[in-house]
Design a protein around this motif. Structure first.
Motif, PDB file in Angstrom:
ATOM      1  N   GLU A  56       0.860  -1.178   0.000  1.00 55.58           N
ATOM      2  CA  GLU A  56       0.000   0.000   0.000  1.00 55.58           C
ATOM      3  C   GLU A  56       0.895   1.227   0.000  1.00 55.58           C
ATOM      4  O   GLU A  56       2.040   1.174   0.459  1.00 55.58           O
ATOM      5  N   TRP A  59      -1.001   5.330   4.341  1.00 58.03           N
ATOM      6  CA  TRP A  59      -1.518   4.705   5.557  1.00 58.03           C
ATOM      7  C   TRP A  59      -3.037   4.898   5.681  1.00 58.03           C
ATOM      8  O   TRP A  59      -3.763   3.978   6.054  1.00 58.03           O
ATOM      9  N   GLN A  60      -3.540   6.073   5.308  1.00 58.80           N
ATOM     10  CA  GLN A  60      -4.982   6.328   5.430  1.00 58.80           C
ATOM     11  C   GLN A  60      -5.794   5.287   4.659  1.00 58.80           C
ATOM     12  O   GLN A  60      -6.839   4.841   5.110  1.00 58.80           O
ATOM     13  N   GLU A  63      -5.135   1.522   6.263  1.00 62.48           N
ATOM     14  CA  GLU A  63      -5.526   1.241   7.651  1.00 62.48           C
ATOM     15  C   GLU A  63      -6.667   0.230   7.793  1.00 62.48           C
ATOM     16  O   GLU A  63      -6.513  -0.767   8.506  1.00 62.48           O
ATOM     17  N   PRO A  64      -7.816   0.449   7.118  1.00 66.54           N
ATOM     18  CA  PRO A  64      -8.905  -0.532   7.315  1.00 66.54           C
ATOM     19  C   PRO A  64      -8.531  -1.930   6.823  1.00 66.54           C
ATOM     20  O   PRO A  64      -8.946  -2.931   7.405  1.00 66.54           O
ATOM     21  N   TRP A  66      -5.410  -3.177   6.684  1.00 64.39           N
ATOM     22  CA  TRP A  66      -4.409  -3.745   7.597  1.00 64.39           C
ATOM     23  C   TRP A  66      -5.056  -4.201   8.899  1.00 64.39           C
ATOM     24  O   TRP A  66      -4.719  -5.245   9.444  1.00 64.39           O
ATOM     25  N   LYS A  67      -6.011  -3.424   9.375  1.00 66.44           N
ATOM     26  CA  LYS A  67      -6.631  -3.765  10.671  1.00 66.44           C
ATOM     27  C   LYS A  67      -7.284  -5.138  10.611  1.00 66.44           C
ATOM     28  O   LYS A  67      -7.240  -5.894  11.569  1.00 66.44           O
ATOM     29  N   LYS A  85       4.116  10.134   9.820  1.00 68.83           N
ATOM     30  CA  LYS A  85       3.342   8.904   9.637  1.00 68.83           C
ATOM     31  C   LYS A  85       4.140   7.654  10.031  1.00 68.83           C
ATOM     32  O   LYS A  85       3.604   6.545  10.016  1.00 68.83           O
ATOM     33  N   ASP A  88       2.725   5.279  12.492  1.00 64.19           N
ATOM     34  CA  ASP A  88       1.606   4.436  12.056  1.00 64.19           C
ATOM     35  C   ASP A  88       2.076   3.151  11.361  1.00 64.19           C
ATOM     36  O   ASP A  88       1.340   2.167  11.337  1.00 64.19           O
ATOM     37  N   VAL A  89       3.225   3.190  10.762  1.00 65.76           N
ATOM     38  CA  VAL A  89       3.621   2.041   9.929  1.00 65.76           C
ATOM     39  C   VAL A  89       4.610   1.095  10.612  1.00 65.76           C
ATOM     40  O   VAL A  89       4.692  -0.075  10.256  1.00 65.76           O
ATOM     41  N   LYS A  92       3.902  -2.620  11.637  1.00 66.43           N
ATOM     42  CA  LYS A  92       2.807  -3.112  10.805  1.00 66.43           C
ATOM     43  C   LYS A  92       3.317  -3.533   9.437  1.00 66.43           C
ATOM     44  O   LYS A  92       2.970  -4.601   8.937  1.00 66.43           O
TER      45      LYS A  92
END
Ligand SMILES: *Cc1c(COP(=O)(O)O)cnc(C)c1O
Length: 231
Positions: A56, A59-60, A63-64, A66-67, A85, A88-89, A92
């Motif tokens: 990807e 991140w925006q 996110e869904p 990855w979650k 950012k 956030d990564v 993950k």
């Protein structure tokens, strides 16, 4: 339109042919499914169909996906990464393909170290020299590797580049060859604890040429998983 299974089979065949004509073994080339243009359901279908590596670029958007699916695959971050950012990564995405500046390396090190993790990175290099592209200038890479050497959480495993879009993919060959030659030159200098092994290069339009020039990971969106907005 062909099914996902059919597209995977066709890509595998094209990868195998590109390996064959360049005397490479297919095990040297991994396909990363770039899912930035597709829905969570398609990412799920990719993983079920046996594609293990997912990429990807924001991140925006990731996110869904990855979650729900983060634990199922190996995740690559391939987009331009803003320093704010990084938090956030880290932890993950196992691989970051877009390291292109010292401030980002410092932040990656800091956040990885705080989490007790190493982070595997590709240095993004602007081989084509287009000013619309991110990436270090090839001649800056040596100095950059020296500067980031103390940042021991940041493990440089490869180089990444993007070629200009060409109608005739053959025209991208010098870009891919340039990245391979740069990697080989850097390895002669021994600036990293381990030799730099990987070349992340080749997209839907030009991956066969990239494989012929030594790609170890090709990043495939449109040709493999499709493009759901407006196709
Ligand atoms: C979108 C993207 C890709 C995939 O592009 P396609 O042409 O759809 O295969 C590969 N690499 C990067 C860095 C991208 O942003």
């Amino acid at each position: 339109m062909a099914s996902l299974q059919e597209r995977i089979a066709e890509v595998e065949e094209r990868v195998a042919r590109a390996c064959a004509v360049s005397g490479r073994d297919v095990s040297e080339v991994k396909v990363i499914a770039v899912t930035k243009y597709v829905s969570l359901n398609t990412v799920s279908a990719c993983l079920e169909a046996g594609l293990e590596e997912i990429a990807e670029s924001r991140w925006q958007d990731a996110e869904p996906k990855w979650k729900l699916l983060g634990h199922k695959g190996i995740w690559h971050f391939i987009g331009h990464l803003q320093t704010n950012k990084v938090k956030d990564v880290i932890g993950k995405f196992q691989y970051i393909h877009s390291l292109d500046r010292l401030s980002l390396a410092r932040e990656l090190h800091k956040k990885a170290d705080a989490a007790g993790l190493d982070v595997k990175v590709f240095l993004q290099v602007n081989i084509s020299g287009e000013d619309t592209k991110f990436g270090l200038a090839p001649e800056a890479v040596q100095g950059f590797l020296k500067e980031i050497a103390p940042l021991h959480r940041v493990k440089v495993i490869g180089l990444m580049t993007m070629a200009p879009h060409e109608e005739d993919p053959e025209l991208t060959r010098p870009v891919f060859r340039g990245l391979r030659e740069l990697r080989d030159e850097l390895n002669l200098l021994g600036l990293t604890p381990e030799p730099i092994g990987e070349l992340s290069m080749g997209m839907s339009n030009d991956f066969e040429v990239a494989i012929q020039e030594g790609a170890t990971r090709v990043r495939l969106g449109t040709v493999l998983v499709g493009h759901e907005e407006g196709d």
